[in-house]
Each structure stands twice: as C-alpha cells, then as structure tokens.
Design an enzyme around this catalytic site. Structure first.
Site, PDB file in Angstrom:
ATOM      1  N   HIS A 201       0.860  -1.194   0.000  1.00 51.02           N
ATOM      2  CA  HIS A 201       0.000   0.000   0.000  1.00 51.02           C
ATOM      3  C   HIS A 201       0.892   1.237   0.000  1.00 51.02           C
ATOM      4  O   HIS A 201       0.769   2.121   0.855  1.00 51.02           O
ATOM      5  CB  HIS A 201      -0.943  -0.019   1.201  1.00 51.02           C
ATOM      6  CG  HIS A 201      -2.021  -1.054   1.090  1.00 51.02           C
ATOM      7  ND1 HIS A 201      -3.192  -0.834   0.404  1.00 51.02           N
ATOM      8  CD2 HIS A 201      -2.093  -2.318   1.574  1.00 51.02           C
ATOM      9  CE1 HIS A 201      -3.951  -1.923   0.474  1.00 51.02           C
ATOM     10  NE2 HIS A 201      -3.302  -2.835   1.175  1.00 51.02           N
TER      11      HIS A 201
ATOM     12  N   GLY B  40      -7.797 -14.939 -10.068  1.00 50.83           N
ATOM     13  CA  GLY B  40      -8.152 -14.657 -11.451  1.00 50.83           C
ATOM     14  C   GLY B  40      -8.947 -13.384 -11.619  1.00 50.83           C
ATOM     15  O   GLY B  40      -9.342 -13.039 -12.739  1.00 50.83           O
TER      16      GLY B  40
ATOM     17  N   ASP C 148      -6.056 -13.147   0.977  1.00 53.95           N
ATOM     18  CA  ASP C 148      -6.485 -11.783   1.300  1.00 53.95           C
ATOM     19  C   ASP C 148      -8.020 -11.749   1.420  1.00 53.95           C
ATOM     20  O   ASP C 148      -8.667 -10.761   1.064  1.00 53.95           O
ATOM     21  CB  ASP C 148      -6.003 -10.795   0.234  1.00 53.95           C
ATOM     22  CG  ASP C 148      -6.111  -9.340   0.687  1.00 53.95           C
ATOM     23  OD1 ASP C 148      -6.345  -9.097   1.891  1.00 53.95           O
ATOM     24  OD2 ASP C 148      -5.995  -8.438  -0.172  1.00 53.95           O
TER      25      ASP C 148
ATOM     26  N   ALA D   1     -11.927  -4.928  -3.551  1.00 49.20           N
ATOM     27  CA  ALA D   1     -11.835  -4.767  -2.101  1.00 49.20           C
ATOM     28  C   ALA D   1     -11.570  -6.129  -1.482  1.00 49.20           C
ATOM     29  O   ALA D   1     -12.463  -6.768  -0.931  1.00 49.20           O
ATOM     30  CB  ALA D   1     -13.121  -4.160  -1.553  1.00 49.20           C
TER      31      ALA D   1
END
Length: 400
Positions: A201, A264, A289, A327
């Site tokens: 980030h 993907g 994640d 997200a």
C-alpha cells in the site's frame, strides 16, 4: 494443542505432494501427531496397529498456510468476538487452511488491540486452524494507495502507538509504506523482533524500496496491488519519472519475497506468469487476502471492521462502492491454488508449495510446518484433481 491424536496413522494409496515433487502411490506415516515418514510405498514404514487412511487416489499434501487473510463466512478478525474469530478459522479450515496469520485492517488503535486480544484468546483454546502471529496491515499506509482501508485512519507511524501493537503480539508481520516519515524506526524494530516488515500500500520508488530492504524489509504485500511500478509512478521529485517501483524491486532484489492473490480477478494470466517466471515458486506465496464476504452470497459487506468501507460482492468479486477497485477477495485457499495452476499451467506440486512451504519459510515457521518432512507437525489435507478438499488433519487429528 489439539487433543485426541491417534498414536499412529498411515496414509496410503494417494499421490503424496512433497516440496520437491509428487510421489504416486506414496505413503505417509504419522506418529503422535508428527510426520514420521513420507515417500514411496514401503510396508516396513507402517507401524503395527496404525490407523489406516485410504487416500483412494486423491492427493495428500501439507495443510495450506495463509499469511494474509482478513475474514470469511460473514466475519472478520477485526470484529474481535469469539464467535467471529472462530467463524473465520472454521470456514478456511474446511477449505484446507490449517495455519494462518490473522490480518487486521486500518482502524483506531483500540480496535486493533482488541483484535489482537481476541486472537490471543483463540490461540489459548484453538478449535480449527492454527493461529500464527498476526499480520498487521496498516494503518501506516500511503493515502493514495490505501485501497479499501478507511482513509480517516491512515496515518504515519508513531512510536508511542506502534509499540503498543508490537507488545500486544505475537506479531508475524506488518505491512506499511516504507516511504512514510517515521517508517524506518518501525522497520528496524520489527526486524529486531524477528517479525517481517512488509512493503505494501505504498508509493515507494525503487531506490526507496532498496533503502527499506537495508533497514529490514524482507517481503512485499500482494504483488502488483496498491503499489508502484515503472509505468505508473508519480515523479515525486526524482531525476527520472520512469524510475522503477516496488514491482521492479521484487523482481531484481533477491532479499525480497512476495505474494500473489490468485483468484483470477485481481491479476490476469500474463501477470501471474510474469511473476512466476521471474520470482519462482520458492519466493512467491499464494494468499487469499479474503474478506468477510468469502463463502457468502452476493451482497454488501464491509472490509475490516463492521464500520469499514462497504464493498459489493457480485460474481465472486468484492468491489469498492464506486466499482473502480477490488476490495480484497472472496476465494478460499484451495480455489486460489487451483486457479493459479489452471491459469499458469504450472505443476500442481509447485502451486501447492506456494501455499505451504513458501509461506512457512517467509514468516519463519518452516521448522514445524509447511512440508511433509519427518519431525514436522502432521497438518495434512486430502483433495481431488479439482482441489476439492475432503479431509483435514491438524497434528494428526481429523477436523469436521
């Protein structure tokens, strides 16, 4: 850690996936919850009176290790309740993840500390997967690269704050933007504590990543996502506006490992192939994640805390409210491994290694976990050609 472990077990008639390749019709012997033998079928390695588990032609591998995971089944680790923490562990264990680094999100300090306290309570009485050290993602991020982290809580590192986080531990890793004011003392302290300092980030340019590696950064969070590369860098006063960024540093600096979200959705086939060919399966981990929408129907879910940024899940994608960015993900690890294998064409055992031994090595637990080496914990999974997980064992104890 886990009770009721049979004294001896033997797994037969399956393809054993080791960290160096597959063994057709292999055999794995477990004694008191630890690997005793993994190799070709050898009757002399079968203890008398051992419990026999017939793999029936399926694959047998170490359990998956996820070093970047926020939630699933409607819950997130930032919820910090026993029910929610248990829910996340149970959902991902059912998909083959036997160890994970619970990951926090950018939030006020008391909420991050509450999440760490909840994880410590789970760790003292685990029911599903192993709780490794926490992965702290944020709040020390670049504002422009924050992704779905709440902007009002993004901030620069302050020792009075981050010392409380590190002392609440155990902390396996922390993702931060190394170019921020105050980042260097935090990176050096993470290094001293044997926790992984991860660049992510971030708007860091190539030379800033190299400096950060000198300070102690060893890993880069979700390669390609929320980071700089040569074609998308802002100038930021450097002599060359085409300076490399974090992506180029990962490819060129052997000190840095990284990770891929292989659903993907985040990355195309060619991006996965480029990373795989340049960095290799021994230095790239597969991570989920995953956010709380994993395993849930289409709808709206928050990322991180329940007051976090709202994300819309549709067709197995979680997107920010404006629809312009992803997200987090909603895939469990077995599907990540399958998707990576299918998109890249890599051998299954290498994709599995990227979700087992490679992450174990990255966070420093490979002496106990991540492969079928004799002496290690017998965390094992059985799955078919499509990576459908049918059995999960932790220290020899079968779950579910």
């Amino acid at each position: 850690m886990f009770s009721m472990v049979p004294p001896a077990q033997v797994f037969l008639h399956g393809t054993v996936l080791t960290d160096t390749g597959p063994i057709p019709d292999g055999l794995v012997t477990v004694l008191e919850g630890r690997i005793a033998y993994a190799g070709p079928h050898d009757p002399s390695q079968i203890p008398p009176h051992a419990e026999r588990i017939d793999a029936a032609g399926r694959y047998l591998s170490p359990g998956f290790i996820d070093i970047h995971i926020h939630g699933g089944a409607g819950s997130d680790f930032m919820d910090a309740t026993p029910h929610d923490v248990d829910q996340v562990f149970r959902y991902h264990a059912a998909h083959g993840t036997t160890s994970l680094c619970p990951t926090t999100a950018t939030a006020p300090l008391p909420e991050i500390l509450a999440a760490l306290d909840a994880l410590e309570r789970y760790r003292s009485h685990p029911r599903w997967a192993r709780a490794l050290g926490a992965h702290i993602e944020g709040p020390y991020l670049s504002m422009s690269k924050r992704g779905c982290h709440l902007p009002e809580y993004v901030r620069n590192p302050q020792p009075a704050e981050w010392r409380q986080i590190l002392e609440r531990g155990p902390i396996a890793s922390m993702t931060l933007a190394p170019e921020l004011d105050g980042a260097r003392p935090l990176i050096e302290e993470l290094h001293r504590r044997n926790a992984r300092a991860c660049a992510g980030h971030s708007e860091a340019l190539f030379h800033e990543v190299e400096e950060a590696a000198d300070w102690g950064v060893t890993h880069v969070t979700h390669l390609y996502c929320a980071m700089t590369d040569a074609m998308n860098n802002r100038w930021r006063g450097t002599p060359n506006p085409r300076s490399g960024g974090i992506v180029e540093a990962v490819y060129l600096d052997d000190r840095l490992s990284s990770e891929l979200i292989t659903d993907g959705k985040h990355l195309s086939r060619e991006m996965l192939l480029l990373a795989f060919r340049n960095k290799g399966y021994e230095r790239l981990a597969i991570v989920t994640d995953a956010m709380r929408g994993a395993g849930m129907p289409d709808g709206q879910y928050t990322f991180g805390p329940r007051h976090g940024m709202l994300a819309t899940v549709r067709n197995r994608e979680a997107r920010t409210p404006d629809g312009t960015a992803l997200a987090s993900s909603v895939f469990p690890m077995n599907e990540m491994v399958r998707t990576f294998r299918d998109l890249t064409g890599c051998p299954l055992w290498q994709a599995v290694r990227m979700a087992t031994l490679t992450p174990a090595e990255i966070i420093g637990v490979a002496d106990e976990l991540g492969s079928l080496t004799p002496g290690k914990q017998a965390d094992l999974i059985l799955f078919d050609e499509d990576l459908n997980v049918s059995q999960v064992y932790i220290a020899g104890r079968r779950l579910f």
